[in-house]
Write a protein that holds these residues in place. Sequence first.
Motif, PDB file in Angstrom:
ATOM      1  N   VAL A 152     -19.934 -28.671  25.860  1.00 11.02           N
ATOM      2  CA  VAL A 152     -21.017 -27.824  26.385  1.00 11.02           C
ATOM      3  C   VAL A 152     -21.930 -28.631  27.304  1.00 11.02           C
ATOM      4  O   VAL A 152     -22.333 -28.168  28.376  1.00 11.02           O
ATOM      5  N   ILE A 153     -22.249 -29.852  26.886  1.00 13.99           N
ATOM      6  CA  ILE A 153     -23.130 -30.689  27.701  1.00 13.99           C
ATOM      7  C   ILE A 153     -22.512 -30.966  29.068  1.00 13.99           C
ATOM      8  O   ILE A 153     -23.163 -30.844  30.111  1.00 13.99           O
ATOM      9  N   VAL A 154     -21.228 -31.334  29.082  1.00 14.04           N
ATOM     10  CA  VAL A 154     -20.536 -31.623  30.345  1.00 14.04           C
ATOM     11  C   VAL A 154     -20.454 -30.353  31.197  1.00 14.04           C
ATOM     12  O   VAL A 154     -20.623 -30.402  32.430  1.00 14.04           O
ATOM     13  N   ALA A 155     -20.215 -29.220  30.547  1.00 17.24           N
ATOM     14  CA  ALA A 155     -20.124 -27.953  31.280  1.00 17.24           C
ATOM     15  C   ALA A 155     -21.447 -27.615  31.950  1.00 17.24           C
ATOM     16  O   ALA A 155     -21.481 -27.194  33.114  1.00 17.24           O
ATOM     17  N   ILE A 156     -22.549 -27.841  31.229  1.00 15.34           N
ATOM     18  CA  ILE A 156     -23.873 -27.572  31.802  1.00 15.34           C
ATOM     19  C   ILE A 156     -24.138 -28.490  32.992  1.00 15.34           C
ATOM     20  O   ILE A 156     -24.688 -28.070  34.021  1.00 15.34           O
ATOM     21  N   ARG A 157     -23.722 -29.739  32.877  1.00 13.15           N
ATOM     22  CA  ARG A 157     -23.897 -30.670  33.990  1.00 13.15           C
ATOM     23  C   ARG A 157     -23.124 -30.206  35.224  1.00 13.15           C
ATOM     24  O   ARG A 157     -23.608 -30.316  36.358  1.00 13.15           O
ATOM     25  N   GLN A 158     -21.906 -29.717  35.008  1.00 15.10           N
ATOM     26  CA  GLN A 158     -21.102 -29.236  36.134  1.00 15.10           C
ATOM     27  C   GLN A 158     -21.775 -28.037  36.812  1.00 15.10           C
ATOM     28  O   GLN A 158     -21.779 -27.924  38.033  1.00 15.10           O
ATOM     29  N   LEU A 159     -22.345 -27.140  36.013  1.00 15.71           N
ATOM     30  CA  LEU A 159     -23.024 -25.968  36.578  1.00 15.71           C
ATOM     31  C   LEU A 159     -24.246 -26.390  37.385  1.00 15.71           C
ATOM     32  O   LEU A 159     -24.514 -25.847  38.467  1.00 15.71           O
ATOM     33  N   ARG A 160     -24.999 -27.365  36.881  1.00 15.84           N
ATOM     34  CA  ARG A 160     -26.192 -27.836  37.590  1.00 15.84           C
ATOM     35  C   ARG A 160     -25.808 -28.588  38.853  1.00 15.84           C
ATOM     36  O   ARG A 160     -26.498 -28.518  39.870  1.00 15.84           O
ATOM     37  N   GLN A 180     -12.151 -28.996  27.552  1.00 14.61           N
ATOM     38  CA  GLN A 180     -13.302 -29.156  28.431  1.00 14.61           C
ATOM     39  C   GLN A 180     -13.333 -28.058  29.505  1.00 14.61           C
ATOM     40  O   GLN A 180     -14.355 -27.399  29.711  1.00 14.61           O
ATOM     41  N   PHE A 181     -12.205 -27.862  30.187  1.00 17.68           N
ATOM     42  CA  PHE A 181     -12.159 -26.857  31.255  1.00 17.68           C
ATOM     43  C   PHE A 181     -12.365 -25.444  30.703  1.00 17.68           C
ATOM     44  O   PHE A 181     -13.061 -24.624  31.317  1.00 17.68           O
ATOM     45  N   LEU A 182     -11.768 -25.162  29.568  1.00 14.96           N
ATOM     46  CA  LEU A 182     -11.952 -23.826  28.980  1.00 14.96           C
ATOM     47  C   LEU A 182     -13.380 -23.617  28.511  1.00 14.96           C
ATOM     48  O   LEU A 182     -13.922 -22.516  28.594  1.00 14.96           O
ATOM     49  N   ALA A 183     -14.009 -24.693  28.006  1.00 14.28           N
ATOM     50  CA  ALA A 183     -15.408 -24.592  27.586  1.00 14.28           C
ATOM     51  C   ALA A 183     -16.301 -24.262  28.771  1.00 14.28           C
ATOM     52  O   ALA A 183     -17.226 -23.437  28.669  1.00 14.28           O
ATOM     53  N   GLU A 184     -16.042 -24.878  29.923  1.00 16.47           N
ATOM     54  CA  GLU A 184     -16.847 -24.613  31.110  1.00 16.47           C
ATOM     55  C   GLU A 184     -16.703 -23.165  31.560  1.00 16.47           C
ATOM     56  O   GLU A 184     -17.700 -22.486  31.841  1.00 16.47           O
ATOM     57  N   SER A 185     -15.463 -22.690  31.636  1.00 15.31           N
ATOM     58  CA  SER A 185     -15.254 -21.315  32.108  1.00 15.31           C
ATOM     59  C   SER A 185     -15.808 -20.293  31.117  1.00 15.31           C
ATOM     60  O   SER A 185     -16.374 -19.273  31.513  1.00 15.31           O
ATOM     61  N   ASN A 186     -15.686 -20.587  29.821  1.00  9.87           N
ATOM     62  CA  ASN A 186     -16.232 -19.657  28.828  1.00  9.87           C
ATOM     63  C   ASN A 186     -17.747 -19.673  28.818  1.00  9.87           C
ATOM     64  O   ASN A 186     -18.383 -18.645  28.550  1.00  9.87           O
ATOM     65  N   LEU A 187     -18.344 -20.811  29.110  1.00  7.42           N
ATOM     66  CA  LEU A 187     -19.802 -20.877  29.202  1.00  7.42           C
ATOM     67  C   LEU A 187     -20.288 -19.999  30.355  1.00  7.42           C
ATOM     68  O   LEU A 187     -21.266 -19.253  30.212  1.00  7.42           O
ATOM     69  N   VAL A 188     -19.587 -20.086  31.505  1.00  7.88           N
ATOM     70  CA  VAL A 188     -19.949 -19.233  32.645  1.00  7.88           C
ATOM     71  C   VAL A 188     -19.789 -17.758  32.267  1.00  7.88           C
ATOM     72  O   VAL A 188     -20.656 -16.929  32.565  1.00  7.88           O
ATOM     73  N   ALA A 189     -18.695 -17.418  31.595  1.00  2.56           N
ATOM     74  CA  ALA A 189     -18.465 -16.030  31.199  1.00  2.56           C
ATOM     75  C   ALA A 189     -19.538 -15.544  30.230  1.00  2.56           C
ATOM     76  O   ALA A 189     -20.016 -14.407  30.342  1.00  2.56           O
ATOM     77  N   LEU A 190     -19.951 -16.389  29.284  1.00  9.14           N
ATOM     78  CA  LEU A 190     -20.997 -16.002  28.333  1.00  9.14           C
ATOM     79  C   LEU A 190     -22.340 -15.814  29.023  1.00  9.14           C
ATOM     80  O   LEU A 190     -23.093 -14.874  28.725  1.00  9.14           O
ATOM     81  N   LEU A 191     -22.676 -16.719  29.942  1.00 10.47           N
ATOM     82  CA  LEU A 191     -23.920 -16.566  30.702  1.00 10.47           C
ATOM     83  C   LEU A 191     -23.895 -15.278  31.510  1.00 10.47           C
ATOM     84  O   LEU A 191     -24.896 -14.549  31.573  1.00 10.47           O
ATOM     85  N   ALA A 192     -22.747 -15.006  32.129  1.00 11.80           N
ATOM     86  CA  ALA A 192     -22.612 -13.772  32.905  1.00 11.80           C
ATOM     87  C   ALA A 192     -22.762 -12.549  32.008  1.00 11.80           C
ATOM     88  O   ALA A 192     -23.420 -11.566  32.385  1.00 11.80           O
ATOM     89  N   PHE A 193     -22.182 -12.591  30.820  1.00 13.37           N
ATOM     90  CA  PHE A 193     -22.287 -11.458  29.897  1.00 13.37           C
ATOM     91  C   PHE A 193     -23.733 -11.235  29.459  1.00 13.37           C
ATOM     92  O   PHE A 193     -24.200 -10.099  29.384  1.00 13.37           O
TER      93      PHE A 193
END
Length: 792
Positions: free
Chosen positions: A6-14, A334-347
């Motif tokens: 989750v932390i790495v995914a948030i960094r990628q989004l930022r 890691q990659f699935l966590a990033e895409s699912n984080l984006v999907a959850l934020l979008a939802f």
Amino acid sequence: MFKNYVIVAIRQLRKNRGYSFINIFGLATGMAIALVIGIWTIGEHSVDKSYPDHDRIVEIMQAQRPLGAAPGSPITYMGYTVSSALKPYLQKGYNDIFDATAMFTWPNDGLLVNGEKSISRQGSWVEYTFPIIFGYHFLSGNAESMRDPNTALISRSAAIALFGSENAVGRTFKYNNKTPFTVGGVYADQPQTSSFHDIDYFIPMSNPLLNLLTSNTDFNNHGCRMFARLAVNTTAEQAEARIKDICTPFVTHSIETYTVLPFGDLYLHYDDSNGGIGEGRIGRVRLIGIIGVFVLLLACINFMNLSTARSEQRAREVGIRKTLGSLRGQLIGQFLAESNLVALLAFAIAIVLAALSLPWFSSLSGKPMAMPWTSPGFWAISLIFTGVTGILAGSYPAFYLSGFRPVKVLKGAFKAGKGAGTPRQVLVVAQFSISLALIIGTTTVFRQIQFAKDRPVGYDRTSLINVPINTDSLDRHYESLRTALLNTGVVANMATSSTTMTSFSQNDWLEWAGMQEDQKNLTFRDIYVSADFGATVGWAVLQGRDFSRAFGTDSSSAIVNEEGARILGFKDPIGKIVKHEGKFYTIIGVTKNMLVNDPYDKIQPAIFLGDGGHNIQIIRIKPGAPVRTALDKIESVYKKFNPASPFLYYFNDEAYEQKFLAETQIGNLATVFSGLAILISCLGLFGLASFVAEQRTKEIGVRKVLGARVVNLWALLSGDFLKLVMLSCLVSMPLSYFFMSRWLENYTLHTSLSLWIFVAAGAGMLSVTLATVSYQALKAALMNPVTSLRSE
């Protein structure tokens, strides 16, 4: 481990805020639209499903075929109204298939009077078994009380409005300020999902006022609806097989049989305009549902396109991680966590957007809608969908990039390959094909509406108001009332009619000399009118003369419309005699066809009878008179002649516009959703164009050094996308033509699919694409080549 993902995914989004915004906002918009459409669709499917034992409630309807039609030939008409003569037959030998049956008359506005207090509400004459069949919940009293012919049932809201309290059992009111009824029960107001939600009182059909209907023995006389509750373990098909031919030997003008249909299916599947089971509302529900699926698909395509495009830049990251000991499973996680984080934020954003927009969409669709916050099924389906979307979007980087050999990647030997962009190109073509189809579909819907609106109505519908005759005072004092209204100076004319100018609902058979066998099953819309009717509505008499007060014999005269004259077959119908319900009428005129019923259907034959009308008073306001002033003066006259009733009226124009309500609502919804679909597509295209321009930064720098001009570079970067949109046109236009042609076939009269619709839609899509891509193309083309060449 999960926390680290989750932390790495948030960094990628930022780190990639622009792409993250486009991804999240685009997907959130698509999800929000899907939620709104889903809520609306579920609401449509839930109509008439809230009654206890709703799956056992059926309606008995009539099905007709022309005389002489072969057995098994197609039904030409199916209608709600049946003969009340059926009731005694059902009581004799069908208790094994029907637990209960109930006659029901069409709702009408009635005046309920309690002393000085009076309210106008919609109600029906019914048998006491009706509220039992539909499982009405009684707050006090019961349905059985209506066995007494002088006892009525009223809704809670009507009881409060009339008596000031819901405790109204035992109290008395006068129906239309004339007939007294005692309240025998107060029932809970029906939900909006009930077809009877606006009926506020029931009056017993056993009352002597309805003797004409209840004592009827003529199966040709259709005067009521018939509901039934099936016995346990009995199907509608079994019931139909038993009662199908009860009326057939007694009907003389057509071959008539009965059909038994589940009441809960009629709202969506009964096509009232065409008289039969067909597309009905379900066609519109499916259309909006398909739009919702398409819009959501567009958002997912955006998500996948941008996710896969950006993932190619992360090949080196994969190589470093694997060198440092990361396993392939960890990279996939890691990659699935990033895409699912984006999907959850979008939802999460979609939920907020849907909740905020629901009131507006409720107004637009004409249906009350609310978020199902407490529904476990809603949350379960939503979260499953969100997870699937995240997995699909993250599958490419997760399963493809995680499989690279680190040595090859870190040496720079990794190349995406010539075919790497092909999936994205396919998705872009699909995206714009859908958007273009939505544009063409929406345009066709509004063209069909405008086609119907442009049809000549055959009379002057402006400045006409309809006043229901809800007490006998209006009938008894008609001449004095008319004189008083004309003396106000704001009324040009006034007449009475048995029906309004927006719904000729009654029909019957005629007889005339020389009538052919195949004409015996033809029905005419029959309208009883007073002498001033034609002058008031402004119809055009083409042959003969209009009704006139100067002719005392006009009570036995009739006027037919053009279609009626054609069906009668007389070379000159003036002076010819026709027989209607046992009385002979002389035709004195032929009037121009008037469009009063379904604006998408053919004009029906009509006959206007000079016996006078006793249901509606039609008033024409003088041209130039201020409407508000005119209504105030008219109301003061009605208060004098009908003091027991509030002044009730409605404009003919407004009632006519209601005929286009369903199509207009669908068109408006389709327009909004199509616009949002194009917005989502453009967001994705903008992000993709930005990525492509970024990928080709060095190439652009080299081309500029070699002398390429800005316009050449702009054409280079824009051309690829324009080619994809042109390919979308080739894919979408034939499919749109096919499906919209099928949709238009649902209407007897319909517009054509003109070539300009497709040309304009294609040109518009190319223009939008060019405008979207040009920003990124020009930005890249104007970049200093020195900066471009240093970018790698």
